[in-house]
Design a protein around this motif. Structure first.
Motif, PDB file in Angstrom:
ATOM      1  N   ARG A 167       0.823  -1.209   0.000  1.00 44.48           N
ATOM      2  CA  ARG A 167       0.000   0.000   0.000  1.00 44.48           C
ATOM      3  C   ARG A 167       0.859   1.262   0.000  1.00 44.48           C
ATOM      4  N   GLY A 168       1.982   1.205   0.744  1.00 44.80           N
ATOM      5  CA  GLY A 168       2.839   2.384   0.843  1.00 44.80           C
ATOM      6  C   GLY A 168       3.448   2.799  -0.474  1.00 44.80           C
ATOM      7  N   LEU A 169       3.653   1.836  -1.388  1.00 44.43           N
ATOM      8  CA  LEU A 169       4.224   2.176  -2.685  1.00 44.43           C
ATOM      9  C   LEU A 169       3.348   3.159  -3.456  1.00 44.43           C
ATOM     10  N   ASP A 170       2.056   3.173  -3.158  1.00 50.79           N
ATOM     11  CA  ASP A 170       1.146   4.093  -3.848  1.00 50.79           C
ATOM     12  C   ASP A 170       1.230   5.524  -3.310  1.00 50.79           C
ATOM     13  N   SER A 171       1.777   5.678  -2.120  1.00 49.91           N
ATOM     14  CA  SER A 171       1.764   7.002  -1.495  1.00 49.91           C
ATOM     15  C   SER A 171       3.126   7.690  -1.474  1.00 49.91           C
ATOM     16  N   ILE A 172       4.184   6.972  -1.846  1.00 49.13           N
ATOM     17  CA  ILE A 172       5.514   7.581  -1.826  1.00 49.13           C
ATOM     18  C   ILE A 172       5.877   8.110  -3.206  1.00 49.13           C
ATOM     19  N   ASP A 173       6.833   9.021  -3.231  1.00 48.18           N
ATOM     20  CA  ASP A 173       7.290   9.621  -4.486  1.00 48.18           C
ATOM     21  C   ASP A 173       8.342   8.705  -5.105  1.00 48.18           C
ATOM     22  N   VAL A 174       7.887   7.796  -5.959  1.00 49.10           N
ATOM     23  CA  VAL A 174       8.792   6.847  -6.580  1.00 49.10           C
ATOM     24  C   VAL A 174       8.404   6.686  -8.047  1.00 49.10           C
ATOM     25  N   TYR A 175       9.380   6.440  -8.893  1.00 51.27           N
ATOM     26  CA  TYR A 175       9.159   6.261 -10.328  1.00 51.27           C
ATOM     27  C   TYR A 175       8.189   5.088 -10.539  1.00 51.27           C
ATOM     28  N   PRO A 176       7.154   5.248 -11.367  1.00 52.53           N
ATOM     29  CA  PRO A 176       6.134   4.198 -11.532  1.00 52.53           C
ATOM     30  C   PRO A 176       6.694   2.830 -11.907  1.00 52.53           C
ATOM     31  N   ALA A 177       7.689   2.784 -12.790  1.00 55.90           N
ATOM     32  CA  ALA A 177       8.267   1.500 -13.183  1.00 55.90           C
ATOM     33  C   ALA A 177       8.948   0.822 -11.999  1.00 55.90           C
ATOM     34  N   THR A 178       9.550   1.617 -11.128  1.00 53.13           N
ATOM     35  CA  THR A 178      10.186   1.076  -9.931  1.00 53.13           C
ATOM     36  C   THR A 178       9.142   0.467  -9.008  1.00 53.13           C
ATOM     37  N   ARG A 179       8.007   1.129  -8.882  1.00 51.29           N
ATOM     38  CA  ARG A 179       6.920   0.630  -8.034  1.00 51.29           C
ATOM     39  C   ARG A 179       6.453  -0.752  -8.503  1.00 51.29           C
ATOM     40  N   LEU A 180       6.247  -0.885  -9.814  1.00 52.91           N
ATOM     41  CA  LEU A 180       5.776  -2.152 -10.359  1.00 52.91           C
ATOM     42  C   LEU A 180       6.838  -3.242 -10.250  1.00 52.91           C
ATOM     43  N   ALA A 181       8.095  -2.877 -10.476  1.00 52.83           N
ATOM     44  CA  ALA A 181       9.181  -3.858 -10.402  1.00 52.83           C
ATOM     45  C   ALA A 181       9.331  -4.413  -8.984  1.00 52.83           C
ATOM     46  N   LEU A 182       9.230  -3.550  -7.981  1.00 56.45           N
ATOM     47  CA  LEU A 182       9.338  -4.010  -6.598  1.00 56.45           C
ATOM     48  C   LEU A 182       8.205  -4.985  -6.266  1.00 56.45           C
ATOM     49  N   ARG A 183       7.004  -4.687  -6.742  1.00 58.49           N
ATOM     50  CA  ARG A 183       5.886  -5.593  -6.494  1.00 58.49           C
ATOM     51  C   ARG A 183       6.094  -6.930  -7.209  1.00 58.49           C
ATOM     52  N   LEU A 184       6.656  -6.875  -8.424  1.00 60.23           N
ATOM     53  CA  LEU A 184       6.863  -8.109  -9.174  1.00 60.23           C
ATOM     54  C   LEU A 184       7.888  -9.009  -8.488  1.00 60.23           C
ATOM     55  N   ILE A 185       8.882  -8.419  -7.823  1.00 60.42           N
ATOM     56  CA  ILE A 185       9.845  -9.228  -7.076  1.00 60.42           C
ATOM     57  C   ILE A 185       9.123 -10.028  -5.997  1.00 60.42           C
ATOM     58  N   LEU A 186       8.211  -9.378  -5.282  1.00 61.49           N
ATOM     59  CA  LEU A 186       7.479 -10.060  -4.220  1.00 61.49           C
ATOM     60  C   LEU A 186       6.535 -11.120  -4.781  1.00 61.49           C
ATOM     61  N   VAL A 187       5.948 -10.860  -5.926  1.00 58.16           N
ATOM     62  CA  VAL A 187       4.984 -11.798  -6.516  1.00 58.16           C
ATOM     63  C   VAL A 187       5.673 -13.017  -7.117  1.00 58.16           C
ATOM     64  N   THR A 188       6.844 -12.823  -7.749  1.00 60.83           N
ATOM     65  CA  THR A 188       7.514 -13.923  -8.460  1.00 60.83           C
ATOM     66  C   THR A 188       8.708 -14.500  -7.716  1.00 60.83           C
ATOM     67  N   GLY A 189       9.310 -13.722  -6.812  1.00 57.20           N
ATOM     68  CA  GLY A 189      10.476 -14.202  -6.087  1.00 57.20           C
ATOM     69  C   GLY A 189      11.766 -14.173  -6.888  1.00 57.20           C
ATOM     70  N   GLN A 190      11.790 -13.480  -8.008  1.00 62.32           N
ATOM     71  CA  GLN A 190      13.002 -13.446  -8.818  1.00 62.32           C
ATOM     72  C   GLN A 190      13.962 -12.369  -8.319  1.00 62.32           C
ATOM     73  N   ARG A 191      15.211 -12.480  -8.728  1.00 56.39           N
ATOM     74  CA  ARG A 191      16.241 -11.547  -8.266  1.00 56.39           C
ATOM     75  C   ARG A 191      15.936 -10.131  -8.764  1.00 56.39           C
ATOM     76  N   PRO A 192      16.279  -9.113  -7.972  1.00 53.96           N
ATOM     77  CA  PRO A 192      16.049  -7.734  -8.400  1.00 53.96           C
ATOM     78  C   PRO A 192      16.662  -7.413  -9.762  1.00 53.96           C
ATOM     79  N   GLY A 193      17.853  -7.930 -10.032  1.00 52.85           N
ATOM     80  CA  GLY A 193      18.494  -7.661 -11.308  1.00 52.85           C
ATOM     81  C   GLY A 193      17.759  -8.280 -12.477  1.00 52.85           C
ATOM     82  N   GLU A 194      17.211  -9.482 -12.261  1.00 48.75           N
ATOM     83  CA  GLU A 194      16.467 -10.151 -13.325  1.00 48.75           C
ATOM     84  C   GLU A 194      15.165  -9.412 -13.617  1.00 48.75           C
TER      85      GLU A 194
END
Length: 359
Positions: A167-194
């Motif tokens: 929920r906090g990702l929606d309220s902080i000043d962060v680049y939209p692509a970064t927001r989605l990428a961070l969520r995808l790491i949690l959903v898929t479990g893949q490495r941040p670099g991948e």
């Protein structure tokens, strides 16, 4: 003229060499001629000596050309050295750098960043071994310098922290692509670099195939994409400039992906703002998924395959099963658990716009 032969001598290029400096070099060359010394031979010998005894900066250039630029981690190693080592040693002769110099440099880095000091230690060890292999030095000054043992990270986000993170990702000043990428790491479990370097060409239907050159173990890795992951990718399609990369950087007209560093900065800078007291890293999101798979009763072999790890021992040799169905079942189980944590239990299987969920 020298001994009856007309010779030309390159002094330098303007404006990197001023006219006054050129006159000075020219005057010294004339003085050498009058003493019977060939200034051209002197210049060639000086060049040979420089090549035989390069500076640390020149060593890094040679290491980059021959080795680092061919490695997946090469660019990051070069960035690390340029940031933490070159300012101190860039113009020093490699052969003049002692073990004591290495110890003091590592101590200064460790005082502010212990993990970075270990990374620099490893990079320096390879650089000096390379110098020894190339005949620049006899032995590496890094020998017999012990590297402190790193305590394995154990950070796993709690249910409350997962809710605060999402929920906090929606309220902080962060680049939209970064927001989605961070969520995808949690959903898929893949490495941040991948995740950060994900390309649209790697996605087909509900599968993401990470090519060998982008995997730590050098093996192709298939990742099942559950509904939540597909929704995140669909949102990423709305960003301008992302024709090649799913999570394109705002710089370079979409020709480059976001970086792992940008993901890490977004988390560390806004951790407290998201309502999470204890700091975490993007990689801790991957560890969180792995831990939750164990809690859900997912077999360890399947969970490791989800993360893209190789099987160990005899299993690595004889077990050639791709575990595609098992990996999908594991990630579906995690998705159901994640939806429960976020208060989205129940309902039919469909793409749910979790990114806009406000609670």
């Amino acid at each position: 003229m020298f001994e009856g032969d007309r010779k030309r001598m390159h002094l330098g290029r303007y404006p990197s060499m001023s006219l006054a400096e050129a006159r000075e070099v020219h005057g010294k060359a004339l003085a050498d001629v009058e003493r019977g010394v060939d200034p051209g031979a002197v210049a060639r010998e000086a060049k040979r000596a420089r090549k035989a005894a390069p500076t640390f900066g020149e060593l890094l250039d040679e290491l980059w050309d021959i080795e680092l630029r061919h490695k997946k981690s090469g660019a990051e190693t070069r960035r690390l050295m340029d940031h933490d080592v070159t300012p101190a040693w860039g113009k020093r002769r490699v052969q003049d750098i002692t073990r004591r110099d290495v110890v003091l440099l590592l101590d200064s880095i460790r005082a502010r960043a212990p993990i970075t000091a270990n990374r620099v230690h490893g990079a320096l060890g390879r650089a000096f071994n390379f110098a020894a292999e190339r005949g620049i030095i006899v032995d590496s000054p890094c020998t017999r310098i012990r590297k402190p043992v790193e305590k394995p990270r154990e950070r796993v986000l709690t249910d409350d922290e997962i809710r605060a993170f999402w929920r906090g990702l929606d309220s902080i000043d962060v680049y939209p692509a970064t927001r989605l990428a961070l969520r995808l790491i949690l959903v898929t479990g893949q490495r941040p670099g991948e995740v950060a370097g994900m390309r649209w060409a790697e996605v087909a239907d509900d599968w993401w195939t990470v090519p060998p050159e982008r995997m730590k173990n050098g093996l192709e890795h298939g990742v099942p994409l559950v509904a939540t992951a597909l929704d995140l990718l669909e949102q990423a399609r709305d960003f301008p400039g992302g024709d090649e990369y799913v999570f394109a950087s705002s710089r370079g007209g979409g020709k480059k992906p976001i970086t792992v560093r940008s993901l890490a900065r977004s988390v560390t800078r806004h951790c407290e703002e998201m309502g999470i007291a204890s700091r975490f890293t993007p990689h801790d999101l991957r560890r969180t998924l792995r831990t939750r798979l164990a809690e859900l009763g997912v077999d360890d072999v399947v969970a490791e395959k989800v993360l893209g790890h190789q099987l160990q021992g005899i299993l690595k040799v004889y077990n050639r099963h791709d575990y595609a169905a098992e990996k999908r079942a594991a990630l579906l189980a995690w998705e159901r658990r994640l939806r429960g944590i976020l208060g989205l239990e129940g309902g039919k299987r469909k793409v749910v716009p979790l990114a806009g969920f406000k609670g």
